[in-house]
Design a protein around this motif. Structure first.
Motif, PDB file in Angstrom:
ATOM      1  N   PHE A   1       0.808  -1.213   0.000  1.00 53.47           N
ATOM      2  CA  PHE A   1       0.000   0.000   0.000  1.00 53.47           C
ATOM      3  C   PHE A   1       0.839   1.259   0.000  1.00 53.47           C
ATOM      4  CE2 PHE A   1      -2.571  -3.233   2.229  1.00 53.47           C
ATOM      5  CZ  PHE A   1      -3.561  -3.351   1.277  1.00 53.47           C
ATOM      6  N   GLY A   2       2.126   1.145  -0.246  1.00 53.77           N
ATOM      7  CA  GLY A   2       3.006   2.309  -0.247  1.00 53.77           C
ATOM      8  C   GLY A   2       2.733   3.203  -1.442  1.00 53.77           C
ATOM      9  N   LYS A   3       3.291   4.393  -1.412  1.00 54.63           N
ATOM     10  CA  LYS A   3       3.097   5.348  -2.489  1.00 54.63           C
ATOM     11  C   LYS A   3       3.850   4.877  -3.725  1.00 54.63           C
ATOM     12  CE  LYS A   3       3.574  10.166  -3.722  1.00 54.63           C
ATOM     13  NZ  LYS A   3       4.061  11.470  -3.322  1.00 54.63           N
ATOM     14  N   LYS A   4       3.155   4.801  -4.832  1.00 57.04           N
ATOM     15  CA  LYS A   4       3.754   4.415  -6.095  1.00 57.04           C
ATOM     16  C   LYS A   4       4.070   5.687  -6.880  1.00 57.04           C
ATOM     17  CE  LYS A   4       2.801  -0.040  -5.595  1.00 57.04           C
ATOM     18  NZ  LYS A   4       3.068  -0.369  -4.258  1.00 57.04           N
ATOM     19  N   VAL A   5       5.247   5.735  -7.465  1.00 57.84           N
ATOM     20  CA  VAL A   5       5.657   6.895  -8.233  1.00 57.84           C
ATOM     21  C   VAL A   5       5.617   6.522  -9.712  1.00 57.84           C
ATOM     22  CG1 VAL A   5       7.528   8.518  -8.664  1.00 57.84           C
ATOM     23  CG2 VAL A   5       7.126   7.687  -6.352  1.00 57.84           C
ATOM     24  N   MET A   6       5.029   7.379 -10.515  1.00 55.66           N
ATOM     25  CA  MET A   6       4.937   7.138 -11.951  1.00 55.66           C
ATOM     26  C   MET A   6       6.304   7.388 -12.586  1.00 55.66           C
ATOM     27  SD  MET A   6       2.403   8.985 -14.708  1.00 55.66           S
ATOM     28  CE  MET A   6       0.913   8.349 -13.972  1.00 55.66           C
ATOM     29  N   THR A   7       6.705   6.506 -13.479  1.00 57.76           N
ATOM     30  CA  THR A   7       7.977   6.691 -14.170  1.00 57.76           C
ATOM     31  C   THR A   7       7.842   7.814 -15.192  1.00 57.76           C
ATOM     32  OG1 THR A   7       7.460   5.124 -15.929  1.00 57.76           O
ATOM     33  CG2 THR A   7       8.522   4.234 -13.945  1.00 57.76           C
ATOM     34  N   VAL A   8       8.983   8.363 -15.581  1.00 55.37           N
ATOM     35  CA  VAL A   8       8.992   9.470 -16.540  1.00 55.37           C
ATOM     36  C   VAL A   8       8.449   9.000 -17.890  1.00 55.37           C
ATOM     37  CG1 VAL A   8      10.491  11.087 -17.767  1.00 55.37           C
ATOM     38  CG2 VAL A   8      10.873  10.630 -15.354  1.00 55.37           C
ATOM     39  N   GLU A   9       8.800   7.782 -18.297  1.00 56.29           N
ATOM     40  CA  GLU A   9       8.313   7.260 -19.572  1.00 56.29           C
ATOM     41  C   GLU A   9       6.791   7.133 -19.564  1.00 56.29           C
ATOM     42  OE1 GLU A   9      10.779   5.615 -17.790  1.00 56.29           O
ATOM     43  OE2 GLU A   9      12.432   6.448 -18.966  1.00 56.29           O
ATOM     44  N   GLU A  10       6.258   6.612 -18.460  1.00 56.31           N
ATOM     45  CA  GLU A  10       4.806   6.479 -18.355  1.00 56.31           C
ATOM     46  C   GLU A  10       4.140   7.851 -18.338  1.00 56.31           C
ATOM     47  OE1 GLU A  10       1.385   4.446 -15.502  1.00 56.31           O
ATOM     48  OE2 GLU A  10       3.473   4.459 -14.830  1.00 56.31           O
ATOM     49  N   ALA A  11       4.756   8.810 -17.651  1.00 61.25           N
ATOM     50  CA  ALA A  11       4.198  10.167 -17.583  1.00 61.25           C
ATOM     51  C   ALA A  11       4.159  10.796 -18.968  1.00 61.25           C
ATOM     52  CB  ALA A  11       5.029  11.024 -16.630  1.00 61.25           C
ATOM     53  N   ARG A  12       5.226  10.618 -19.739  1.00 63.76           N
ATOM     54  CA  ARG A  12       5.249  11.166 -21.105  1.00 63.76           C
ATOM     55  C   ARG A  12       4.172  10.500 -21.971  1.00 63.76           C
ATOM     56  NH1 ARG A  12       9.464  14.519 -21.554  1.00 63.76           N
ATOM     57  NH2 ARG A  12      11.332  14.123 -20.347  1.00 63.76           N
ATOM     58  N   ALA A  13       3.976   9.197 -21.781  1.00 67.80           N
ATOM     59  CA  ALA A  13       2.952   8.485 -22.547  1.00 67.80           C
ATOM     60  C   ALA A  13       1.552   8.961 -22.167  1.00 67.80           C
ATOM     61  CB  ALA A  13       3.079   6.984 -22.320  1.00 67.80           C
ATOM     62  N   VAL A  14       1.313   9.193 -20.894  1.00 67.79           N
ATOM     63  CA  VAL A  14      -0.005   9.645 -20.442  1.00 67.79           C
ATOM     64  C   VAL A  14      -0.315  11.025 -21.019  1.00 67.79           C
ATOM     65  CG1 VAL A  14      -1.301  10.431 -18.420  1.00 67.79           C
ATOM     66  CG2 VAL A  14      -0.102   8.259 -18.348  1.00 67.79           C
ATOM     67  N   LEU A  15       0.673  11.919 -20.981  1.00 63.61           N
ATOM     68  CA  LEU A  15       0.449  13.273 -21.485  1.00 63.61           C
ATOM     69  C   LEU A  15       0.606  13.375 -22.999  1.00 63.61           C
ATOM     70  CD1 LEU A  15       2.166  15.433 -18.728  1.00 63.61           C
ATOM     71  CD2 LEU A  15      -0.259  15.038 -19.081  1.00 63.61           C
ATOM     72  N   GLY A  16       1.214  12.375 -23.610  1.00 60.12           N
ATOM     73  CA  GLY A  16       1.367  12.403 -25.057  1.00 60.12           C
ATOM     74  C   GLY A  16       2.432  13.365 -25.534  1.00 60.12           C
ATOM     75  N   VAL A  17       3.521  13.489 -24.786  1.00 60.31           N
ATOM     76  CA  VAL A  17       4.638  14.352 -25.192  1.00 60.31           C
ATOM     77  C   VAL A  17       5.880  13.489 -25.355  1.00 60.31           C
ATOM     78  CG1 VAL A  17       3.725  16.420 -24.083  1.00 60.31           C
ATOM     79  CG2 VAL A  17       5.226  14.919 -22.793  1.00 60.31           C
ATOM     80  N   ASP A  18       6.814  13.978 -26.164  1.00 61.01           N
ATOM     81  CA  ASP A  18       8.047  13.216 -26.344  1.00 61.01           C
ATOM     82  C   ASP A  18       9.144  13.771 -25.441  1.00 61.01           C
ATOM     83  OD1 ASP A  18       8.405  15.565 -27.690  1.00 61.01           O
ATOM     84  OD2 ASP A  18       9.162  14.663 -29.533  1.00 61.01           O
ATOM     85  N   ALA A  19      10.311  13.138 -25.483  1.00 62.32           N
ATOM     86  CA  ALA A  19      11.407  13.503 -24.577  1.00 62.32           C
ATOM     87  C   ALA A  19      11.967  14.888 -24.865  1.00 62.32           C
ATOM     88  CB  ALA A  19      12.516  12.456 -24.656  1.00 62.32           C
ATOM     89  N   SER A  20      11.771  15.400 -26.075  1.00 65.08           N
ATOM     90  CA  SER A  20      12.331  16.713 -26.423  1.00 65.08           C
ATOM     91  C   SER A  20      11.381  17.864 -26.082  1.00 65.08           C
ATOM     92  CB  SER A  20      12.670  16.744 -27.912  1.00 65.08           C
ATOM     93  OG  SER A  20      11.491  16.580 -28.675  1.00 65.08           O
ATOM     94  N   ALA A  21      10.234  17.576 -25.486  1.00 60.78           N
ATOM     95  CA  ALA A  21       9.243  18.613 -25.180  1.00 60.78           C
ATOM     96  C   ALA A  21       9.746  19.524 -24.069  1.00 60.78           C
ATOM     97  CB  ALA A  21       7.933  17.975 -24.762  1.00 60.78           C
ATOM     98  N   THR A  22       9.448  20.818 -24.203  1.00 57.79           N
ATOM     99  CA  THR A  22       9.796  21.775 -23.159  1.00 57.79           C
ATOM    100  C   THR A  22       8.761  21.679 -22.040  1.00 57.79           C
ATOM    101  OG1 THR A  22       8.462  23.549 -24.101  1.00 57.79           O
ATOM    102  CG2 THR A  22      10.760  23.350 -24.877  1.00 57.79           C
TER     103      THR A  22
END
Length: 146
Positions: free
Chosen positions: A55-76
């Protein structure tokens, strides 16, 4: 006489039930020790997580966060924040709380990735976006207006 037989059956059935429950509990403890669940729970409690691993706090990975928001790694950050606002508002009006929560957690994860403080980062992203909007409106590009 019938009441005595009934009482004996109830006592015998109750004791069998208690024995079975205690045996199942002992087996569950053994299984937990074999799989490491007890160790994970102890580690989580030692790290201040209370119930820990499960039940600990789960942290979203950066890759998953980019996929959720639909931005690529070069986004400002301004692009990330603009995308966040659009998705958050659309899910507030006609989406689900789960999706809105995923979008918010994705922004949180990318905030940490970009190393920004939340209040000043939002103000900076707003200023960048306003400057971009004013520049494109000044150029006569009508497609950039909302």
């Amino acid at each position: 006489m019938a009441s005595r037989i009934l009482a004996n059956l109830l006592v015998a059935g109750g004791s069998a039930l208690v024995r079975a429950a205690s045996q199942a509990y002992r087996q569950a403890i053994v299984n937990a020790q074999r799989t490491g669940v007890a160790r994970e729970a102890a580690n989580g409690a030692a790290n201040g997580g209370g119930a820990g691993g499960m039940f600990g706090k789960k942290v979203m990975t950066v890759e998953e966060a980019r996929a959720v928001l639909g931005v690529d790694a070069s986004a400002t950050y301004a692009e990330v924040y603009a995308r966040y606002e659009k998705l958050f508002e659309s899910n507030a009006k006609q989406g689900t709380f789960y999706l809105q929560s995923k979008v918010f957690r994705a922004k949180e994860s990318l905030d940490a990735e970009y190393g920004v403080e939340t209040a000043e980062a939002h103000a900076e992203a707003e200023a960048e976006r306003a400057a971009g909007t004013q520049k494109s409106v000044g150029d006569g590009d009508a497609s950039s207006t909302k």
